[in-house]
Design an enzyme around this catalytic site. Structure first.
Site, short mmCIF file in Angstrom:
data_model
loop_
_atom_site.label_atom_id
_atom_site.label_comp_id
_atom_site.label_asym_id
_atom_site.label_seq_id
_atom_site.Cartn_x
_atom_site.Cartn_y
_atom_site.Cartn_z
N GLY B 46 6.35 13.37 -20.24
CA GLY B 46 5.19 14.17 -20.61
C GLY B 46 3.85 13.50 -20.36
N HIS B 73 -8.72 3.56 -3.20
CA HIS B 73 -7.41 4.04 -3.64
C HIS B 73 -7.43 4.37 -5.13
CE1 HIS B 73 -5.04 2.07 -0.09
NE2 HIS B 73 -5.26 3.35 0.13
N ASP B 75 -5.52 3.61 -7.50
CA ASP B 75 -5.27 2.53 -8.46
C ASP B 75 -6.47 1.60 -8.61
OD1 ASP B 75 -4.74 1.67 -5.85
OD2 ASP B 75 -3.32 0.14 -6.50
N ASP B 161 -7.63 -5.72 -2.18
CA ASP B 161 -6.32 -5.50 -1.56
C ASP B 161 -6.50 -5.80 -0.09
OD1 ASP B 161 -5.71 -4.53 -4.03
OD2 ASP B 161 -4.93 -2.60 -3.34
N ASP B 193 -4.58 -10.77 -4.17
CA ASP B 193 -3.60 -9.67 -4.11
C ASP B 193 -2.16 -10.18 -3.96
OD1 ASP B 193 -2.10 -7.43 -3.34
OD2 ASP B 193 -3.26 -7.01 -1.53
N HIS B 363 5.52 2.95 10.24
CA HIS B 363 4.56 2.62 9.19
C HIS B 363 4.47 1.10 9.05
CE1 HIS B 363 2.19 2.99 5.58
NE2 HIS B 363 3.05 2.29 4.88
N HIS B 367 -0.75 -4.55 2.66
CA HIS B 367 -0.95 -5.79 1.91
C HIS B 367 -0.37 -6.98 2.69
CE1 HIS B 367 -2.06 -3.67 -1.85
NE2 HIS B 367 -1.25 -2.74 -1.37
N HIS B 389 -2.89 -8.13 -9.10
CA HIS B 389 -2.37 -6.95 -8.40
C HIS B 389 -0.88 -7.10 -8.10
CE1 HIS B 389 -2.34 -3.47 -5.72
NE2 HIS B 389 -3.55 -3.20 -6.11
#
Lengths: 562, 562
Positions: B46, B73, B75, B161, B193, B363, B367, B389
């Site tokens: 929830g 981003h 975050d 990052d 990072d 892809h 990082h 991070h």
């Protein structure tokens, strides 16, 4: 001349990884391959596990000649305790597999009339018109077999779960020479494991892990804790071997690890020189660099030995000491990633040096990659091909591999559970479907999954439940008391009181409109639900499940009549 | 001479991936780096999202000089809409980041007094005793920066990052020469990072993906559908570039993809020759081999464009045609694996050829891997090191890397959110902790997570709820009617009626013992709960939440007094 077609009916394991079950049918003879379970996905709230739907077999019980098991993993044997109460055909399994089935039946307290027959690689059984030969395959559990099934229409080869390992640690390498000679003569159908059809190249040999374990253990200054699947006996053998080499003793923790190691030692699948395995009370007497602990918990299972160590559970007899090296000799099964990560983090927090798949080659998996799948296709040279054991993408990619090797598109069948494929000698076709529902086990209930129940659980899990009690004095068309509202799982205690008070006013206002209809419970129910649903959405953007209880008070009551 | 120590206070992002927020404090000056959100784990039923606990900042509002954002981003910026209603310091961000923050604030309808200042790589701002310089870093979103923070105690470098990419597709390569010269002069502290501290070697360059996309698109006979993160603008540039090269047009679907592409084109982060991007109604006019569709949905988000295609949602303006090639140019974020797999399977079922990370290098992530982290440590040569991070294992492994490069153990701090690290010029120490709770957003509610609510939701999600209504005639010490039982989410409709009837008898029997106490609601409640809990456990091995409603009937009633 064959008088029937051969029917191939997957009852589980296609379009999913788990609950494998495949029926082969010729005339009045049906044989079933495997009877596995599957763990539910996150959204199947409250479900313990899933098993194949055996309605088709129940309707054809008199034709069912037996269930042949390829190996002892849960996704191949785990449904037996549940289905053997309804059907009891003879079961055929190799020795190690049979031991695991017995454990499984005992754990669930199942008594069955089904006979559990022992077979060996190389042996042959006849079930109706089917004659089945077993051949060794290399997988991540001992005594795994594939099947060569002689049918009136030709030979069917079932790969079982397999990889090709020319240097396996225990058990036999996959026996391919026999398959090659069959391939030369002609094979009608190949059913082959698609689990790793995504992965290019070859799956590395178990031997690779020996080297890594050897390096880690020789470099470790403290204790080494190794966790793996309890049934991955070859990995346990590797641990024993490096223990001997580096003068360490092995301590075994976790119920299933203890059980399987003990069974494997007794049956000869595992060998350890005397004295290498020690009792846990000897752990403190040894220097740290003389200790290996072999533990359950490779999947981050909350009650497993490793997780209890990671959480400093006081009931755990082994606790992490800073400087311990923990080797997670497994990869997370899809769905378990978060649990494994959490365990790894907790072990690091305790000061352990954790070594896992991303950091070193501490695990190799048990299924063949693309080049191995191609090798099998090439050796067997089947006329028809059905990829099995995989999600739809795995089956689909496996089918593409087969096409790239020259099997005509029309001879490759990517099936769904329940499809009835009929093969003749020259062509095949899906002719019908048999209903296969999602059969769940939840506590003591087994049944076909009802989406209404799941939908309710989903709603309850998000926003909780609100119970509204309306006491109506029907004779006077008034409320006998203020509406009562109880919530569970909706909002934290801090914000609850004020919200509920407001909600009560909303209900009062909603019922005030049309007092004469207070005696109609369905009217009251609808009014309460509408007004509160709107209220909670406006106030907090949530949609709890609302249950209205309407009780009439103030009229003459009668004693319950039951 | 510095008169204070430098305080480093992580308020989010340590021991987790998400909701990054780091406070630096010197005397009466506080600067905050980033303000991100985090998506909840499966067991936080929830909960929509999590944000950092800013209690520490609320108590020190007068000292808060600003929030510096490293990149756009979620975050790193996603908590701004929620915290800017409570604090309103000036915010500093580069152009692309600022655009995304504006979108975010607009979407949530947030009006704030906080000033949103524009900075550029190379520019400098002064916030109290801190002077902050921004330097370009390469990451998976344009305009990412790291920070060089001049403090009275020395220089602090924050990596943001980052990865090292000598051939980035757009945006500047990470600017390391400046860092190297700082390193030569002396850096007090590096915050770096840790996201990929598990991975050995180097993260490949974006260029690798160009080659793969080029090959896939040149080989595809039909349409190509590419999905990626909307904010991964360099990937979109690559798609435009190969489209031009192979004479294909690009169609953009999905709200966030349309928004970000349009914004990036306007601001110059993305370039496309005129006519290459077409409107969706032109899709049918082009031959299949002239079409590229660029779509949202790389994480299997249920309402995204790609998932609607995969599910043949009739409202989707693009439908899969057999022969389509779908490129999933992303990897699943932990937690999204099952959604992505499901989408891939559905696309295969529609006849698409799906190419994803396991099959080809479509892809690369954003990082740095271990060698890059080591390079940064080597260039900056910090006296103190705080890995940021990452989950605890990432921080811990990053700390090991730093130790292996000669940073003394006592100068490396693996912190938890809420730790207050004080650095002097020669030594550092965690001197205290500030409370950081788990702050959730759920609909319109924001608050500290209450475990009681989560526990209730968990129980409800497993076994549902049972509401038992007991109408008591207190004067006569009898039940005014049979107990009523309503269940939701407990059992499917097939088995419900019989179970409930039995349950009713159980309740009747339990209450029959001590009729005189029927007038005590707490007695009735306890009896009902005990007896039914035992009953459901025995009958079906389940433990639903039981809610008892006790209503007194048959005595003089009064009108509600509200």
């Amino acid at each position: 001349m064959p008088t029937h077609k051969l029917r191939v009916i997957p009852l589980g394991g296609l379009g999913e990884i788990g609950k494998n079950m495949m029926a082969l049918e010729y005339g009045n003879d049906i044989v079933v391959i495997d009877a596995g379970l599957m763990f539910p996905s996150e959204e199947m709230l409250g479900v313990d596990l899933l098993i194949p739907d055996i309605s088709y077999l129940l309707a054809r019980q008199k034709d069912l000649r037996g269930i042949v098991i390829t190996h002892g993993h849960e996704d191949h044997i785990g449904a037996l305790p549940y289905i053997l109460s309804r059907i009891a055909p003879p079961i055929y399994a190799t020795k190690f597999t049979r031991e695991l089935i017995l454990v499984e039946l005992k754990q669930r307290g199942v008594k069955t009339g089904a006979k559990l027959n022992l077979v060996r690689p190389g042996s042959r059984i006849t079930l109706g018109k089917f004659t089945i030969e077993f051949f060794s395959v290399c997988h991540s559990i001992p005594d795994s077999v594939g099947l060569i099934i002689h049918t009136p229409l030709g030979i069917v080869v079932h790969s079982g779960d397999f990889k090709i390992d020319y240097t396996p640690v225990i058990s036999e390498a996959t026996n391919f020479s026999q398959l090659a000679s069959l391939g030369a003569k002609g094979v009608l159908l190949l059913l082959s494991d698609s689990t790793y059809a995504e992965l290019p190249g070859y799956t590395p040999s178990e031997m690779v892990v020996s080297d890594t374990l050897d390096r880690i253990i020789s470099e470790a200054k403290g204790r080494v804790i190794v966790t793996t699947f309890a049934s991955l006996v070859s990995r346990e053998q590797q641990v024993f071997d490096v223990a001997v080499k580096h003068g360490r003793r092995v301590f075994i923790v976790g119920r299933s690890m203890k059980e399987i190691v003990s069974m494997a030692l007794k049956t000869g699948y595992l060998t350890a020189p005397p004295g290498i395995i020690c009792r846990l009370d000897e752990l403190k007497t040894l220097p740290h660099n003389r200790v290996i602990v072999l533990s359950t918990g490779s999947q981050g299972e909350p009650t497993s030995a490793l997780v209890r160590m990671a959480n400093r559970d006081p009931s755990s007899r082994v606790q992490i000491i800073p400087g311990d090296t923990v080797v997670i000799s497994a990869t997370p099964i899809p769905g378990n990633e978060a649990l494994v990560s959490k365990t790894t983090d907790s072990l690091f927090r305790q000061g352990a040096n954790v070594i896992y798949d991303k950091l070193a080659q501490v695990h190799v998996h048990g299924h063949g990659s693309q080049e191995e799948l191609k090798l099998l296709l090439n050796l067997v040279k089947p006329k028809f091909f059905v990829p099995v054991h995989g999600e739809y993408r795995h089956l689909s990619l496996h089918a593409s591999l087969a096409r790239s090797m020259g099997i005509p598109k029309d001879n490759i069948f990517v099936l769904d559970n329940g499809d009835i494929l009929e093969l003749g000698q020259d062509s095949g076709k899906v002719v019908a479907r048999t209903h296969v529902g999602v059969i769940y086990v939840s506590g003591l209930i087994t049944g076909e999954l009802d989406n209404a129940v799941l939908r309710d659980r989903k709603l309850l899990s998000r926003d909780g439940v609100v119970v509204v009690t309306i006491a109506v004095d029907a004779e006077n068309a008034t409320l006998a008391e203020k509406p009562r509202i109880i919530t569970r799982g909706l909002i934290d205690t801090g914000g609850e009181r004020k919200l509920i008070e407001k909600g009560r006013d909303v209900v009062l206002a909603a019922l005030d409109h049309d007092k004469r209809r207070l005696s109609e419970p369905s009217f009251v129910d609808a009014r309460v639900k509408d007004s509160l649903t709107r209220f909670f959405h406006e106030q907090i953007h949530r949609r709890p499940v609302i249950i209205t209880v309407v009780v009439e008070v103030g009229k003459t009551q009668r004693e319950p009549t039951s």
